[in-house]
Design a protein around this motif. Structure first.
Motif, PDB file in Angstrom:
ATOM      1  N   GLY A 194     -34.781-102.992 -11.029  1.00 15.66           N
ATOM      2  CA  GLY A 194     -33.406-102.869 -10.902  1.00 15.66           C
ATOM      3  C   GLY A 194     -32.636-102.982 -12.400  1.00 15.66           C
ATOM      4  O   GLY A 194     -31.680-103.141 -12.515  1.00 15.66           O
ATOM      5  N   LYS A 195     -33.643-102.654 -13.499  1.00 14.43           N
ATOM      6  CA  LYS A 195     -33.124-102.724 -14.907  1.00 14.43           C
ATOM      7  C   LYS A 195     -33.621-101.368 -15.637  1.00 14.43           C
ATOM      8  O   LYS A 195     -34.342-100.655 -15.049  1.00 14.43           O
ATOM      9  CB  LYS A 195     -33.596-103.879 -15.629  1.00 14.43           C
ATOM     10  CG  LYS A 195     -33.332-105.070 -15.092  1.00 14.43           C
ATOM     11  CD  LYS A 195     -31.917-105.612 -15.376  1.00 14.43           C
ATOM     12  CE  LYS A 195     -31.647-107.111 -14.639  1.00 14.43           C
ATOM     13  NZ  LYS A 195     -30.410-107.348 -15.006  1.00 14.43           N
ATOM     14  N   VAL A 196     -32.963-101.134 -16.679  1.00 15.99           N
ATOM     15  CA  VAL A 196     -33.160 -99.984 -17.288  1.00 15.99           C
ATOM     16  C   VAL A 196     -34.724-100.365 -18.029  1.00 15.99           C
ATOM     17  O   VAL A 196     -35.131-101.460 -18.236  1.00 15.99           O
ATOM     18  CB  VAL A 196     -32.595 -99.664 -18.747  1.00 15.99           C
ATOM     19  CG1 VAL A 196     -33.123 -99.054 -19.855  1.00 15.99           C
ATOM     20  CG2 VAL A 196     -30.889 -99.397 -18.482  1.00 15.99           C
ATOM     21  N   ASN A 197     -35.424 -99.349 -17.762  1.00 15.51           N
ATOM     22  CA  ASN A 197     -36.914 -99.314 -18.028  1.00 15.51           C
ATOM     23  C   ASN A 197     -37.317 -98.659 -19.356  1.00 15.51           C
ATOM     24  O   ASN A 197     -36.667 -97.480 -19.343  1.00 15.51           O
ATOM     25  CB  ASN A 197     -37.946 -99.055 -17.006  1.00 15.51           C
ATOM     26  CG  ASN A 197     -38.039-100.120 -16.056  1.00 15.51           C
ATOM     27  OD1 ASN A 197     -38.919-100.203 -15.197  1.00 15.51           O
ATOM     28  ND2 ASN A 197     -37.200-101.140 -16.003  1.00 15.51           N
ATOM     29  N   ILE A 198     -38.338 -98.815 -20.028  1.00 16.64           N
ATOM     30  CA  ILE A 198     -38.694 -97.688 -21.113  1.00 16.64           C
ATOM     31  C   ILE A 198     -40.219 -97.566 -21.016  1.00 16.64           C
ATOM     32  O   ILE A 198     -40.904 -98.283 -20.460  1.00 16.64           O
ATOM     33  CB  ILE A 198     -38.716 -98.659 -22.522  1.00 16.64           C
ATOM     34  CG1 ILE A 198     -38.998 -97.812 -23.630  1.00 16.64           C
ATOM     35  CG2 ILE A 198     -39.436 -99.921 -22.621  1.00 16.64           C
ATOM     36  CD1 ILE A 198     -38.689 -98.533 -25.100  1.00 16.64           C
ATOM     37  N   ARG A 199     -40.502 -96.248 -21.081  1.00 16.56           N
ATOM     38  CA  ARG A 199     -41.855 -95.773 -20.914  1.00 16.56           C
ATOM     39  C   ARG A 199     -42.427 -95.123 -22.146  1.00 16.56           C
ATOM     40  O   ARG A 199     -41.663 -94.114 -22.792  1.00 16.56           O
ATOM     41  CB  ARG A 199     -42.008 -94.683 -19.696  1.00 16.56           C
ATOM     42  CG  ARG A 199     -41.300 -95.307 -18.677  1.00 16.56           C
ATOM     43  CD  ARG A 199     -41.176 -94.230 -17.416  1.00 16.56           C
ATOM     44  NE  ARG A 199     -40.330 -94.842 -16.335  1.00 16.56           N
ATOM     45  CZ  ARG A 199     -40.501 -94.450 -14.994  1.00 16.56           C
ATOM     46  NH1 ARG A 199     -41.103 -93.313 -14.724  1.00 16.56           N
ATOM     47  NH2 ARG A 199     -39.660 -94.780 -14.082  1.00 16.56           N
ATOM     48  N   ALA A 200     -43.448 -95.675 -22.739  1.00 15.96           N
ATOM     49  CA  ALA A 200     -44.016 -94.816 -24.079  1.00 15.96           C
ATOM     50  C   ALA A 200     -44.828 -93.638 -23.595  1.00 15.96           C
ATOM     51  O   ALA A 200     -45.693 -93.656 -22.520  1.00 15.96           O
ATOM     52  CB  ALA A 200     -44.989 -96.011 -24.770  1.00 15.96           C
ATOM     53  N   ALA A 213     -45.105 -89.114 -30.573  1.00 18.07           N
ATOM     54  CA  ALA A 213     -44.949 -90.203 -29.780  1.00 18.07           C
ATOM     55  C   ALA A 213     -43.651 -90.473 -29.377  1.00 18.07           C
ATOM     56  O   ALA A 213     -42.566 -90.302 -30.355  1.00 18.07           O
ATOM     57  CB  ALA A 213     -45.413 -91.677 -30.715  1.00 18.07           C
ATOM     58  N   ALA A 214     -43.022 -90.901 -28.150  1.00 22.53           N
ATOM     59  CA  ALA A 214     -41.653 -91.097 -27.918  1.00 22.53           C
ATOM     60  C   ALA A 214     -41.713 -92.085 -26.852  1.00 22.53           C
ATOM     61  O   ALA A 214     -42.688 -92.740 -26.269  1.00 22.53           O
ATOM     62  CB  ALA A 214     -41.354 -89.586 -27.437  1.00 22.53           C
ATOM     63  N   ASN A 215     -40.520 -92.566 -26.620  1.00 17.91           N
ATOM     64  CA  ASN A 215     -40.020 -93.511 -25.615  1.00 17.91           C
ATOM     65  C   ASN A 215     -38.921 -92.912 -24.811  1.00 17.91           C
ATOM     66  O   ASN A 215     -37.986 -92.244 -25.324  1.00 17.91           O
ATOM     67  CB  ASN A 215     -39.443 -94.693 -26.268  1.00 17.91           C
ATOM     68  CG  ASN A 215     -40.160 -95.641 -26.999  1.00 17.91           C
ATOM     69  OD1 ASN A 215     -41.653 -95.726 -26.461  1.00 17.91           O
ATOM     70  ND2 ASN A 215     -39.793 -96.480 -27.912  1.00 17.91           N
ATOM     71  N   ILE A 240     -34.503 -89.946 -24.228  1.00 18.54           N
ATOM     72  CA  ILE A 240     -35.664 -89.792 -25.078  1.00 18.54           C
ATOM     73  C   ILE A 240     -35.417 -89.829 -26.512  1.00 18.54           C
ATOM     74  O   ILE A 240     -34.687 -89.259 -26.925  1.00 18.54           O
ATOM     75  CB  ILE A 240     -36.512 -88.415 -24.749  1.00 18.54           C
ATOM     76  CG1 ILE A 240     -37.660 -88.354 -25.378  1.00 18.54           C
ATOM     77  CG2 ILE A 240     -35.865 -87.144 -25.171  1.00 18.54           C
ATOM     78  CD1 ILE A 240     -38.765 -87.251 -25.026  1.00 18.54           C
ATOM     79  N   ALA A 241     -36.145 -90.809 -27.068  1.00 17.73           N
ATOM     80  CA  ALA A 241     -36.380 -90.881 -28.434  1.00 17.73           C
ATOM     81  C   ALA A 241     -37.694 -90.624 -28.960  1.00 17.73           C
ATOM     82  O   ALA A 241     -38.615 -91.416 -28.689  1.00 17.73           O
ATOM     83  CB  ALA A 241     -35.610 -92.335 -28.943  1.00 17.73           C
ATOM     84  N   ALA A 242     -37.900 -89.951 -30.079  1.00 16.13           N
ATOM     85  CA  ALA A 242     -39.159 -89.652 -30.422  1.00 16.13           C
ATOM     86  C   ALA A 242     -39.401 -89.698 -31.967  1.00 16.13           C
ATOM     87  O   ALA A 242     -38.550 -89.359 -32.583  1.00 16.13           O
ATOM     88  CB  ALA A 242     -39.675 -88.163 -29.899  1.00 16.13           C
ATOM     89  N   ASP A 243     -40.391 -90.153 -32.472  1.00 16.02           N
ATOM     90  CA  ASP A 243     -40.655 -89.943 -33.864  1.00 16.02           C
ATOM     91  C   ASP A 243     -40.936 -88.709 -34.164  1.00 16.02           C
ATOM     92  O   ASP A 243     -41.747 -87.867 -33.651  1.00 16.02           O
ATOM     93  CB  ASP A 243     -42.007 -90.830 -34.305  1.00 16.02           C
ATOM     94  CG  ASP A 243     -41.709 -92.364 -34.205  1.00 16.02           C
ATOM     95  OD1 ASP A 243     -40.687 -92.782 -34.151  1.00 16.02           O
ATOM     96  OD2 ASP A 243     -42.707 -93.015 -34.061  1.00 16.02           O
TER      97      ASP A 243
END
Length: 351
Positions: A46-52, A63-65, A110-113
């Protein structure tokens, strides 16, 4: 400073820098090594999730999130935003902050290095070539549009600082992006070429010669030369001529530091950087454009110049945040809220 070359490299390198008295955001206390206030600490229902995630781009591991909205359903159709990080930054800093805010508003973000930087692959480390940074943005679009639940027809782009300049270049030709926004845009080519605030016009040829020599040494098997890698005293930092640089040390080296983040880049990259300009062919952008910057940012001149040259779209807005400096838009709650609110309204309308 040891010499003029080091000073030139340092001043040119500090492309995303903000003010003192910032509350610390220690990456070591976050399980995802996120270095911003209010960061996700666990993936809860029920919350924002982050996936590597990791994906291939031109043979390199990127590598991204990926941030997904609350109650994300892979069978759904969600709008998505690609977020490009500042020069010297990594995905766990301000790019992650804005990606999380967008996910809180229902977007997949999406945010990636960048390749050769942060946790992404590539040798030598910290190559900073415009073509690579632009390709990174195309690569994020490739990945996120294949992500389950993303509506490929509703893709937006947000570029921060140097990532803002590269986002303008990417959006000029990549028509998958239906709208583009920048925050505290930094035109890396202009600054590397002309100096900050066009203050080094008289040393362009000297610096090009240094970059050419650095490439020759690399190709001959010699050491890789770096610019922007300096350890300054508090007195030297205080004496730097621009708020962007002074405040940048505070943000990147103290309050929001991350081990993947660095000011340095290969000196040979300047051969590419100094012939680049974020406004080249900017008239090819036909989609809605939002450019955000602080009224007190000494980098504001770059946003204003790019906005004036963006003649290919009539749906454009320059939004100035009263009182904000360049890097205060990275962390200061009032300014982040102002920028996030404007971005949400913009993407809601245009996507």
């Amino acid at each position: 400073m040891k010499n003029a070359g080091l000073k030139t490299g340092l001043l040119a390198a500090m492309a995303g820098l903000t003010a003192g008295n910032v509350a610390a955001a220690d990456y070591r206390s976050n399980p995802f090594t996120l270095a911003y206030e209010g960061a996700i600490t666990r993936n809860a229902p029920g919350k924002v999730n982050i996936r590597a995630v990791t994906y291939k781009l031109n043979g390199l591991d990127i590598a991204a999130n990926v941030y997904t909205p609350a109650d994300f359903d892979p069978a759904g159709k969600y709008r998505a935003i690609v977020v490009a990080h500042p020069n010297g930054g990594v995905k766990e800093q301000v790019a992650g902050l804005y990606a999380q805010h967008l996910a809180e508003q229902g977007y997949v973000a999406i945010a990636a290095d960048a390749a050769y930087q942060g946790a992404s692959g590539g040798q030598p480390r910290n190559v900073d070539k415009p073509a690579y940074r632009i390709e990174d943005i195309h690569g994020m679009a490739d990945f996120v549009t294949s992500f389950a639940g993303v509506d490929t027809a509703r893709l937006g782009l947000l570029g921060l600082c140097g990532g803002g300049g590269y986002s303008l270049a990417a959006a000029a030709t990549d028509k998958r992006f239906k709208s583009v926004a920048t925050l505290s845009m930094f035109n890396s080519g202009r600054v590397r070429r002309n100096g900050y605030a066009d203050s080094q016009l008289d040393t362009i040829q000297e610096r090009l010669a240094q970059a050419s020599q650095a490439r020759a040494e690399e190709m001959a098997g010699g050491p890789v030369r770096y610019s922007g890698d300096a350890d300054l005293t508090a007195e030297q930092i205080a004496a730097l001529p621009y708020a962007l640089y002074r405040q940048g040390y505070e943000y990147y080296w103290k309050t929001h530091a991350h081990p993947g983040s660095t000011f340095k880049y290969t000196t040979s990259s300047l051969l590419d950087l100094m012939r680049f300009d974020a406004t080249d062919q900017i008239e090819l952008i036909k989609t809605p454009l939002l450019m955000i910057a602080g009224t007190e940012a000494d980098s504001l001149y770059m946003t204003e110049a790019a906005f004036a040259k963006a003649t290919g779209t009539t749906d454009k807005e320059l939004f100035k945040i009263p009182g904000a400096t360049h890097i205060e838009t990275y962390w200061k709650p009032d300014y982040v809220a102002a920028a996030s609110g404007k971005l949400t309204a913009f993407f809601n309308r245009t996507l």
